[in-house]
Design an enzyme around this catalytic site. Structure first.
Site, PDB file in Angstrom:
ATOM      1  N   ARG A   1      30.353  54.991  47.056  1.00  0.00           N
ATOM      2  CA  ARG A   1      30.050  55.719  48.295  1.00  0.00           C
ATOM      3  C   ARG A   1      30.867  57.003  48.414  1.00  0.00           C
ATOM      4  O   ARG A   1      31.290  57.374  49.522  1.00  0.00           O
ATOM      5  CB  ARG A   1      30.289  54.832  49.527  1.00  0.00           C
ATOM      6  CG  ARG A   1      29.393  53.607  49.601  1.00  0.00           C
ATOM      7  CD  ARG A   1      27.996  54.021  49.947  1.00  0.00           C
ATOM      8  NE  ARG A   1      27.089  52.897  50.065  1.00  0.00           N
ATOM      9  CZ  ARG A   1      26.643  52.415  51.213  1.00  0.00           C
ATOM     10  NH1 ARG A   1      27.033  52.940  52.333  1.00  0.00           N
ATOM     11  NH2 ARG A   1      25.791  51.422  51.219  1.00  0.00           N
TER      12      ARG A   1
ATOM     13  N   TYR B   1      17.611  41.752  51.483  1.00  0.00           N
ATOM     14  CA  TYR B   1      17.121  42.665  52.535  1.00  0.00           C
ATOM     15  C   TYR B   1      15.637  42.429  52.797  1.00  0.00           C
ATOM     16  O   TYR B   1      15.189  42.432  53.946  1.00  0.00           O
ATOM     17  CB  TYR B   1      17.357  44.125  52.142  1.00  0.00           C
ATOM     18  CG  TYR B   1      18.797  44.552  52.278  1.00  0.00           C
ATOM     19  CD1 TYR B   1      19.313  44.940  53.508  1.00  0.00           C
ATOM     20  CD2 TYR B   1      19.655  44.548  51.185  1.00  0.00           C
ATOM     21  CE1 TYR B   1      20.645  45.329  53.643  1.00  0.00           C
ATOM     22  CE2 TYR B   1      20.979  44.927  51.310  1.00  0.00           C
ATOM     23  CZ  TYR B   1      21.469  45.318  52.540  1.00  0.00           C
ATOM     24  OH  TYR B   1      22.779  45.689  52.668  1.00  0.00           O
TER      25      TYR B   1
ATOM     26  N   ARG C   1      23.464  65.690  57.676  1.00  0.00           N
ATOM     27  CA  ARG C   1      22.738  64.578  58.308  1.00  0.00           C
ATOM     28  C   ARG C   1      22.369  64.876  59.761  1.00  0.00           C
ATOM     29  O   ARG C   1      21.475  64.242  60.315  1.00  0.00           O
ATOM     30  CB  ARG C   1      23.563  63.302  58.194  1.00  0.00           C
ATOM     31  CG  ARG C   1      23.441  62.619  56.848  1.00  0.00           C
ATOM     32  CD  ARG C   1      22.152  61.820  56.711  1.00  0.00           C
ATOM     33  NE  ARG C   1      22.248  60.585  57.492  1.00  0.00           N
ATOM     34  CZ  ARG C   1      21.655  60.381  58.646  1.00  0.00           C
ATOM     35  NH1 ARG C   1      20.899  61.316  59.170  1.00  0.00           N
ATOM     36  NH2 ARG C   1      21.810  59.244  59.288  1.00  0.00           N
TER      37      ARG C   1
ATOM     38  N   ASP D   1      19.527  55.258  47.586  1.00  0.00           N
ATOM     39  CA  ASP D   1      19.900  54.005  48.242  1.00  0.00           C
ATOM     40  C   ASP D   1      19.223  52.850  47.528  1.00  0.00           C
ATOM     41  O   ASP D   1      18.141  53.021  46.954  1.00  0.00           O
ATOM     42  CB  ASP D   1      19.513  54.002  49.719  1.00  0.00           C
ATOM     43  CG  ASP D   1      20.158  52.838  50.443  1.00  0.00           C
ATOM     44  OD1 ASP D   1      21.363  52.914  50.738  1.00  0.00           O
ATOM     45  OD2 ASP D   1      19.481  51.818  50.656  1.00  0.00           O
TER      46      ASP D   1
ATOM     47  N   ARG E   1      29.215  59.392  54.715  1.00  0.00           N
ATOM     48  CA  ARG E   1      29.528  59.788  56.097  1.00  0.00           C
ATOM     49  C   ARG E   1      30.970  60.182  56.363  1.00  0.00           C
ATOM     50  O   ARG E   1      31.266  60.805  57.360  1.00  0.00           O
ATOM     51  CB  ARG E   1      29.117  58.663  57.055  1.00  0.00           C
ATOM     52  CG  ARG E   1      27.644  58.672  57.348  1.00  0.00           C
ATOM     53  CD  ARG E   1      27.262  57.498  58.183  1.00  0.00           C
ATOM     54  NE  ARG E   1      27.497  56.252  57.457  1.00  0.00           N
ATOM     55  CZ  ARG E   1      27.206  55.052  57.916  1.00  0.00           C
ATOM     56  NH1 ARG E   1      26.699  54.926  59.121  1.00  0.00           N
ATOM     57  NH2 ARG E   1      27.432  53.978  57.195  1.00  0.00           N
TER      58      ARG E   1
HETATM   59  O1  1CP Z   1      28.014  58.291  46.755  1.00  0.00           O
HETATM   60  C1  1CP Z   1      27.394  57.244  47.009  1.00  0.00           C
HETATM   61  O2  1CP Z   1      27.754  56.144  46.543  1.00  0.00           O
HETATM   62  C2  1CP Z   1      26.230  57.322  47.947  1.00  0.00           C
HETATM   63  C3  1CP Z   1      24.958  56.774  47.383  1.00  0.00           C
HETATM   64  C4  1CP Z   1      24.638  55.395  47.926  1.00  0.00           C
HETATM   65  C5  1CP Z   1      24.770  54.167  47.279  1.00  0.00           C
HETATM   66  C6  1CP Z   1      25.381  53.925  45.900  1.00  0.00           C
HETATM   67  C7  1CP Z   1      24.083  55.115  49.206  1.00  0.00           C
HETATM   68  C8  1CP Z   1      23.786  56.112  50.252  1.00  0.00           C
HETATM   69  N1  1CP Z   1      23.803  53.779  49.287  1.00  0.00           N
HETATM   70  C9  1CP Z   1      24.229  53.171  48.119  1.00  0.00           C
HETATM   71  C10 1CP Z   1      24.112  51.761  47.747  1.00  0.00           C
HETATM   72  C11 1CP Z   1      23.830  50.739  48.791  1.00  0.00           C
HETATM   73  N2  1CP Z   1      23.007  50.817  49.888  1.00  0.00           N
HETATM   74  C12 1CP Z   1      24.321  49.437  48.737  1.00  0.00           C
HETATM   75  C13 1CP Z   1      25.185  48.907  47.639  1.00  0.00           C
HETATM   76  C14 1CP Z   1      26.582  49.375  47.813  1.00  0.00           C
HETATM   77  C15 1CP Z   1      27.346  48.611  48.824  1.00  0.00           C
HETATM   78  O3  1CP Z   1      27.443  47.382  48.675  1.00  0.00           O
HETATM   79  O4  1CP Z   1      27.875  49.252  49.735  1.00  0.00           O
HETATM   80  C16 1CP Z   1      23.837  48.727  49.848  1.00  0.00           C
HETATM   81  C17 1CP Z   1      24.112  47.288  50.217  1.00  0.00           C
HETATM   82  C18 1CP Z   1      22.998  49.612  50.562  1.00  0.00           C
HETATM   83  C19 1CP Z   1      22.218  49.297  51.767  1.00  0.00           C
HETATM   84  C20 1CP Z   1      22.579  50.215  52.849  1.00  0.00           C
HETATM   85  N3  1CP Z   1      22.086  51.486  52.956  1.00  0.00           N
HETATM   86  C21 1CP Z   1      23.532  50.056  53.866  1.00  0.00           C
HETATM   87  C22 1CP Z   1      24.411  48.816  54.051  1.00  0.00           C
HETATM   88  C23 1CP Z   1      23.921  47.997  55.170  1.00  0.00           C
HETATM   89  C24 1CP Z   1      24.511  46.615  55.089  1.00  0.00           C
HETATM   90  O5  1CP Z   1      23.740  45.690  54.833  1.00  0.00           O
HETATM   91  O6  1CP Z   1      25.719  46.472  55.324  1.00  0.00           O
HETATM   92  C25 1CP Z   1      23.553  51.226  54.627  1.00  0.00           C
HETATM   93  C26 1CP Z   1      24.371  51.518  55.858  1.00  0.00           C
HETATM   94  C27 1CP Z   1      22.641  52.137  54.033  1.00  0.00           C
HETATM   95  C28 1CP Z   1      22.379  53.547  54.387  1.00  0.00           C
HETATM   96  C29 1CP Z   1      23.080  54.509  53.517  1.00  0.00           C
HETATM   97  N4  1CP Z   1      22.953  54.584  52.132  1.00  0.00           N
HETATM   98  C30 1CP Z   1      23.703  55.624  51.652  1.00  0.00           C
HETATM   99  C31 1CP Z   1      24.347  56.238  52.778  1.00  0.00           C
HETATM  100  C32 1CP Z   1      25.257  57.444  52.717  1.00  0.00           C
HETATM  101  C33 1CP Z   1      23.950  55.528  53.931  1.00  0.00           C
HETATM  102  C34 1CP Z   1      24.324  55.839  55.344  1.00  0.00           C
HETATM  103  C35 1CP Z   1      23.191  56.599  55.929  1.00  0.00           C
HETATM  104  C36 1CP Z   1      23.655  57.644  56.865  1.00  0.00           C
HETATM  105  O7  1CP Z   1      23.811  57.323  58.060  1.00  0.00           O
HETATM  106  O8  1CP Z   1      23.848  58.802  56.453  1.00  0.00           O
END
Ligand code: 1CP
Length: 355
Positions: free
Chosen positions: A30, A156, A43, A79, A34
């Site tokens: 990540r 999911y 965003r 994502d 954010r």
């Molecule tokens: O630099 C990076 O790593 C960003 C790229 C990235 C990656 C590798 C994003 C962007 N998402 C992910 C993987 C991801 N997405 C995972 C696996 C990693 C982990 O375990 O944290 C998972 C479970 C998700 C699902 C997801 N997408 C969540 C988690 C929700 C939960 O169940 O707890 C969330 C909040 C998102 C949205 C998301 N994806 C990425 C970002 C920056 C965001 C936030 C969106 C925003 O508000 O800008």
């Protein structure tokens, strides 16, 4: 895929191959997100899914994180849920609540009803982002492609969003093993194609996020997950390092190794050296600082990063990372400081704690 020098000599790829490196490579899960003011500013103008589907912006966010942090690898901005939207389940990222799936998969009929579209057609924007990010990155910085692993993506699809106890996922798995198998097989096909397209588009390594698989018992992992992970791993383009990551996998480490991957990701609940002993010397490891450490004073961050580095005692095949993703409120300066500390301390080749 042909990887030419200087890329082949990138410390991150050397560590994936367990070759000695001049210092310990570091990237952070990540790392684009954010906690970064540049990302938050973008965003405010662009919804999350639109950002993912606009290759110029996704590539910009990917490259920006590398430039800002000085990390040794980039990860494509995308994502794990992008691949489920074309299946027709109704994906939405609602503000604050994370992902929502409007038509969750709860029966064999629901599995049969999932649309079967090849990633090349349905999520071509991700491969376009990979190409653009590759062009925008310094030529010695590897780009990591990624996907959710079948279990985590299925959780999911079935729960309809995030979950605490995975009751619906496990209920589905236990009560209709045939439908579970069909779902896993479907996801394995899609994820294999998705990763291989990212590799073809220019990713030098891939990471499988099985973030939530730690909720399973070893017996259930063996029965319901392992064979599918093995099929998936066999299908990934040979010669591309695969990082296999999960959270709270202390009870499953040996099974994750059996499932496959060149690098095993370890969270902070385990001592990295003890985890590596269990993983075995044929694998590289990635980890494993607690992401919350980044909220501490920098002297404490340094102490904890040093502990992680000392615990692996300069053995080749360590990629420094957090044990899970950077949290949204994390101070950027601490993240930059951590990357510098890892480079500086590992270049000195610290002796092990035992010596
Ligand atoms: O630099 C990076 O790593 C960003 C790229 C990235 C990656 C590798 C994003 C962007 N998402 C992910 C993987 C991801 N997405 C995972 C696996 C990693 C982990 O375990 O944290 C998972 C479970 C998700 C699902 C997801 N997408 C969540 C988690 C929700 C939960 O169940 O707890 C969330 C909040 C998102 C949205 C998301 N994806 C990425 C970002 C920056 C965001 C936030 C969106 C925003 O508000 O800008």
């Amino acid at each position: 895929m042909v990887v030419c020098p200087p890329m082949n000599d990138a410390t991150f790829l050397q560590a994936c191959r367990r070759e000695p490196t001049a210092y310990t490579p570091v990237w952070l899960m990540r790392q684009a997100g954010r906690y970064m003011p540049e990302y938050r500013a973008l965003r405010e103008r662009v919804p999350f899914l639109t950002l993912c589907k606009t290759p110029e912006l996704a590539a910009q966010v990917t490259v920006q994180a590398v430039e800002r942090l000085g990390v040794d690898a980039a990860i494509i901005f995308a994502d794990i849920l992008l691949i489920v939207e074309p299946m027709g389940v109704g994906l939405e990222f609602s503000k604050g609540d994370g992902p929502v799936i409007h038509r969750p998969v709860r029966s064999g009929a629901d599995v049969d009803g999932l649309r079967d579209v090849a990633p090349a057609e349905s999520v071509g924007f991700v491969f376009e982002s990979v190409k653009l990010a590759r062009t925008g990155l310094p030529e010695h910085i590897p780009l990591i492609g990624f996907s959710g692993a079948p279990f985590t993506v299925a959780s999911y699809l079935i729960e309809g969003g995030s979950s605490r106890n995975y009751v619906e996922t496990k209920r589905f798995m236990y009560s209709d093993p045939g439908a579970w198998r069909a779902l896993m097989e479907r996801l394995v096909r899609v994820i294999t194609a998705y990763l291989n397209e990212q590799i073809a588009a220019g990713a030098q390594a891939v990471q499988l996020f099985d973030s939530w698989v730690g909720c399973l018992s070893p017996a259930d992992y063996r029965a319901f997950i392992l064979p599918h992970m093995q099929t998936l791993m066999r299908g990934i383009t040979p010669g591309t390092p695969v990082i296999h990551f999960g959270v709270e996998t202390g009870g499953l480490l040996e099974l994750l190794v059996e499932a496959g991957g060149d690098v095993i990701g370890v969270d902070w609940r385990l001592d990295l050296d003890l985890a590596w002993q269990r993983i075995g010397s044929q694998h590289a490891v990635q980890g494993n600082l607690d992401p919350v450490t980044l909220f501490a004073p920098q002297a404490e961050i340094r102490r904890q990063a040093e502990r992680v580095l000392r615990s692996v005692a300069g053995r080749p095949g360590h990629i420094f990372n957090l044990g899970h993703g950077i949290l949204p409120q994390t101070p950027v300066d601490n993240v930059i400081a951590l990357v510098d500390m890892v480079h500086e301390m590992s270049a000195k080749k610290l002796p092990s704690v035992a010596s």
